[in-house]
Write a protein that holds these residues in place. Structure first.
Motif, short mmCIF file in Angstrom:
data_model
loop_
_atom_site.label_atom_id
_atom_site.label_comp_id
_atom_site.label_asym_id
_atom_site.label_seq_id
_atom_site.Cartn_x
_atom_site.Cartn_y
_atom_site.Cartn_z
N ALA A 193 0.67 -0.95 -0.21
CA ALA A 193 -0.42 -0.35 -0.15
C ALA A 193 0.65 1.10 -0.23
CB ALA A 193 -0.84 0.26 0.94
N GLU A 194 0.62 2.19 -0.69
CA GLU A 194 1.87 3.52 -1.01
C GLU A 194 1.18 4.35 0.70
OE1 GLU A 194 -0.24 6.02 -4.11
OE2 GLU A 194 0.62 5.00 -5.37
N ARG A 195 0.04 3.54 1.23
CA ARG A 195 -0.27 4.72 2.76
C ARG A 195 1.66 3.87 3.40
NH1 ARG A 195 -4.39 0.84 2.73
NH2 ARG A 195 -3.81 -1.68 4.36
N LEU A 196 2.31 2.77 3.06
CA LEU A 196 3.53 2.77 3.85
C LEU A 196 4.48 3.19 3.90
CD1 LEU A 196 3.58 -1.54 3.45
CD2 LEU A 196 2.62 0.12 5.49
N GLY A 197 4.73 4.52 2.19
CA GLY A 197 5.84 6.01 2.17
C GLY A 197 6.86 4.67 1.32
N ASP A 198 8.02 5.06 1.76
CA ASP A 198 9.14 4.85 0.30
C ASP A 198 9.74 3.28 0.27
OD1 ASP A 198 10.48 5.11 -1.36
OD2 ASP A 198 11.75 5.99 -0.26
N VAL A 199 9.04 2.53 0.15
CA VAL A 199 9.33 1.11 0.58
C VAL A 199 9.96 0.68 -1.16
CG1 VAL A 199 8.33 -1.23 0.18
CG2 VAL A 199 7.23 0.43 1.29
N GLN A 200 11.44 0.38 -0.41
CA GLN A 200 12.73 -0.67 -1.27
C GLN A 200 12.27 -1.54 -1.76
OE1 GLN A 200 14.17 1.92 -2.49
NE2 GLN A 200 12.88 3.48 -2.23
N THR A 201 12.59 -2.47 -2.67
CA THR A 201 11.86 -3.66 -2.70
C THR A 201 13.72 -4.61 -3.18
OG1 THR A 201 12.33 -3.53 -5.64
CG2 THR A 201 10.01 -3.91 -3.49
N ARG A 202 14.08 -5.78 -2.71
CA ARG A 202 15.57 -6.14 -3.87
C ARG A 202 15.32 -8.12 -3.36
NH1 ARG A 202 19.17 -10.05 -1.85
NH2 ARG A 202 18.38 -10.37 0.52
N ILE A 203 15.61 -8.35 -5.03
CA ILE A 203 15.07 -9.49 -5.94
C ILE A 203 16.26 -10.35 -4.50
CG2 ILE A 203 15.59 -10.83 -7.62
CD1 ILE A 203 14.01 -8.21 -8.45
N GLY A 204 16.26 -11.95 -4.54
CA GLY A 204 16.40 -12.43 -3.77
C GLY A 204 16.77 -14.58 -5.05
N ASP A 205 17.49 -14.06 -5.68
CA ASP A 205 17.66 -15.42 -6.35
C ASP A 205 18.66 -16.92 -5.80
OD1 ASP A 205 20.53 -14.57 -6.84
OD2 ASP A 205 20.46 -14.22 -9.11
N ASP A 206 18.78 -16.76 -4.60
CA ASP A 206 19.78 -17.76 -4.38
C ASP A 206 18.85 -19.29 -4.17
OD1 ASP A 206 18.42 -16.22 -2.56
OD2 ASP A 206 19.53 -17.25 -0.80
N VAL A 207 17.58 -18.76 -4.70
CA VAL A 207 16.65 -20.17 -4.40
C VAL A 207 16.26 -20.81 -6.05
CG1 VAL A 207 16.32 -19.72 -2.50
CG2 VAL A 207 14.64 -18.62 -4.17
N GLN A 208 14.66 -21.74 -6.05
CA GLN A 208 14.85 -21.84 -7.29
C GLN A 208 14.11 -20.65 -8.47
OE1 GLN A 208 16.30 -24.69 -9.04
NE2 GLN A 208 14.20 -24.71 -10.79
N PHE A 209 13.04 -20.56 -7.02
CA PHE A 209 11.93 -19.22 -7.23
C PHE A 209 12.65 -18.21 -6.96
CE2 PHE A 209 8.69 -22.89 -7.40
CZ PHE A 209 9.02 -23.70 -8.77
N PRO A 210 13.06 -16.64 -7.84
CA PRO A 210 13.84 -16.14 -7.14
C PRO A 210 12.92 -15.39 -5.92
CG PRO A 210 14.69 -15.67 -9.24
CD PRO A 210 13.59 -16.82 -9.02
N TYR A 211 12.54 -14.26 -4.58
CA TYR A 211 12.05 -14.39 -4.06
C TYR A 211 12.04 -12.87 -3.60
CZ TYR A 211 15.96 -14.13 -0.82
OH TYR A 211 17.40 -14.13 -0.60
N ILE A 212 11.57 -12.15 -3.09
CA ILE A 212 11.52 -10.22 -3.44
C ILE A 212 11.39 -9.81 -1.77
CG2 ILE A 212 8.91 -10.18 -4.42
CD1 ILE A 212 10.05 -7.77 -5.61
N GLU A 213 12.25 -9.41 -1.87
CA GLU A 213 12.22 -8.23 0.05
C GLU A 213 12.15 -6.65 -0.10
OE1 GLU A 213 15.95 -8.79 2.19
OE2 GLU A 213 15.52 -10.99 1.95
N ALA A 214 10.98 -6.74 0.80
CA ALA A 214 10.62 -5.08 0.74
C ALA A 214 11.04 -4.78 1.80
CB ALA A 214 8.81 -4.83 0.36
N THR A 215 11.29 -3.22 2.32
CA THR A 215 11.80 -2.93 3.59
C THR A 215 11.55 -1.18 2.98
OG1 THR A 215 12.86 -3.57 5.56
CG2 THR A 215 13.75 -2.82 2.77
N GLY A 216 11.31 -0.82 4.11
CA GLY A 216 12.04 0.57 4.29
C GLY A 216 10.18 1.56 4.82
N GLY A 217 10.48 2.68 4.08
CA GLY A 217 8.88 3.24 4.61
C GLY A 217 8.82 2.91 5.77
N ARG A 218 7.37 3.01 5.94
CA ARG A 218 6.74 2.71 7.18
C ARG A 218 7.32 1.00 7.80
NH1 ARG A 218 1.65 3.90 7.84
NH2 ARG A 218 1.10 3.30 9.46
#
Length: 340
Positions: A193-218
């Motif tokens: 949700a945009e109400r969380l503010g400035d959220v950043q994402t990072r992709i992890g490819d050390d597994v069969q199906f790359p995961y994605i992390e979200a952090t920052g903002g609220r």
């Protein structure tokens, strides 16, 4: 004419006694064989066998196996009422059933009431089945539930491009872990949700199906991970174990984390239990640990719960539920967490 001599009761063999002695080892052998088979289906994780095929697949249905075993125990007791020598069979099967039930039933009881205070965080997770789930229905579910963050396994850039225009008017942003050149089944999409503010994402490819992390903002230092493990089909059990080992890094990490998605594993898998030892599970914490999330064509009580919302850092769940969505073989899971 004199009467024939009576047989001496002290020296005449008792045929029934011989029969009991002769068939005693047989009935115990049959009972032990049946109990061993029941344990192989119901309790293979206690010996670590569920880390290998076919036990990795069988153990996912332990709640159902315990229920079926209980029926056989009742039938065995009915037979014993007429054939008393049959009693070792229901007794040994009952012992196996009791051990299985002791591992299953605690998930139906809420662990504890979340402590007062903290910040609510609503999480939604849904495997969209190779990007085949109806995008309008997914958007409608998000509009109805208003989650803060969403994990969407089996969704790459192609499905994200279909879903994003529907979510933008609702105030959500999205990011996918794989590009349009890869099939949706290999990707994970995160929506927030945009109400969380400035959220950043990072992709992890050390597994069969790359995961994605979200952090920052609220979210602050909290890491939200959209995750999908491979299924433990015979050729992929090794990769499945490796994927779940990645979850151990989050569950044992120092910072707070929420990992949501399709783990293709339930708490009946010892591999999964070991991997998430440092995490809390939203369904188990709220007493909803037996709500099946897959497959949707089967009654919810029949299928295993392989989709989860896990959390660390003292984060606890105050609610958990499932929702049906057209076009996918998974049920969506919705959990409200309390972040200290």
């Amino acid at each position: 004419m004199s009467a024939p001599p009576r047989p001496d009761a002290e020296t005449t063999p008792i045929r029934g006694g011989r029969a009991r002695r002769r068939f005693g080892p047989v009935r115990w052998a049959v009972a032990l064989l049946l109990a061993a088979g029941a344990a192989g289906v119901t309790l293979p994780d206690l010996a670590g066998l569920d880390a290998h095929s076919p036990f990795a697949q069988i153990i996912a249905f332990r709640p159902l196996a315990v229920a079926v075993l209980a029926v056989f125990v009742v039938l065995g007791l009915l037979v014993t009422a007429f054939v008393r020598r049959f009693w070792p069979v229901p007794v040994l099967l009952a012992l196996v059933a009791l051990v299985g039930a002791s591992l299953v039933l605690p998930r139906t009881t809420a662990e504890a009431t979340p402590p007062p205070g903290g910040t609510p965080l609503k999480v939604l997770a849904l495997n969209v089945y190779e990007g085949e789930a109806d995008a309008d229905s997914v958007a409608a579910l998000i509009a109805a539930e208003q989650p803060d963050v969403v994990s969407i396994p089996e969704s790459g850039a192609r499905y994200e491009s279909e879903l994003a225009p529907l979510l933008e008017p609702l105030g959500y942003r999205t990011a996918a872990s794989v590009g349009p050149w890869k099939p949706d089944v290999r990707g994970n999409t995160v929506a927030w949700a945009e109400r969380l503010g400035d959220v950043q994402t990072r992709i992890g490819d050390d597994v069969q199906f790359p995961y994605i992390e979200a952090t920052g903002g609220r979210l602050g230092e909290l890491r939200f991970v959209a995750f999908h493990s491979v299924a433990p089909v015979p050729r992929s059990v090794g990769q499945w174990r490796s994927d779940l080992a990645t979850v151990r890094e989050w569950c044992a990490g120092e910072g707070p984390a929420v990992i949501a998605g399709d783990f293709n594993a339930s708490f009946d898998h010892s591999v999964f239990r070991e991997a998430v030892a440092g995490c809390g599970d939203a369904a188990a914490q709220t007493g909803n640990g037996l709500q099946g999330t897959w497959p949707t064509w089967a009654p919810q009580w029949l299928g295993p719960q392989i989709d989860h919302v896990l959390s660390t850092g003292g984060i606890t769940a105050e609610s958990f539920g499932t929702r049906a969505v057209p076009g996918t073989d998974h049920r969506a899971i919705v959990a409200t967490l309390r972040v200290p």
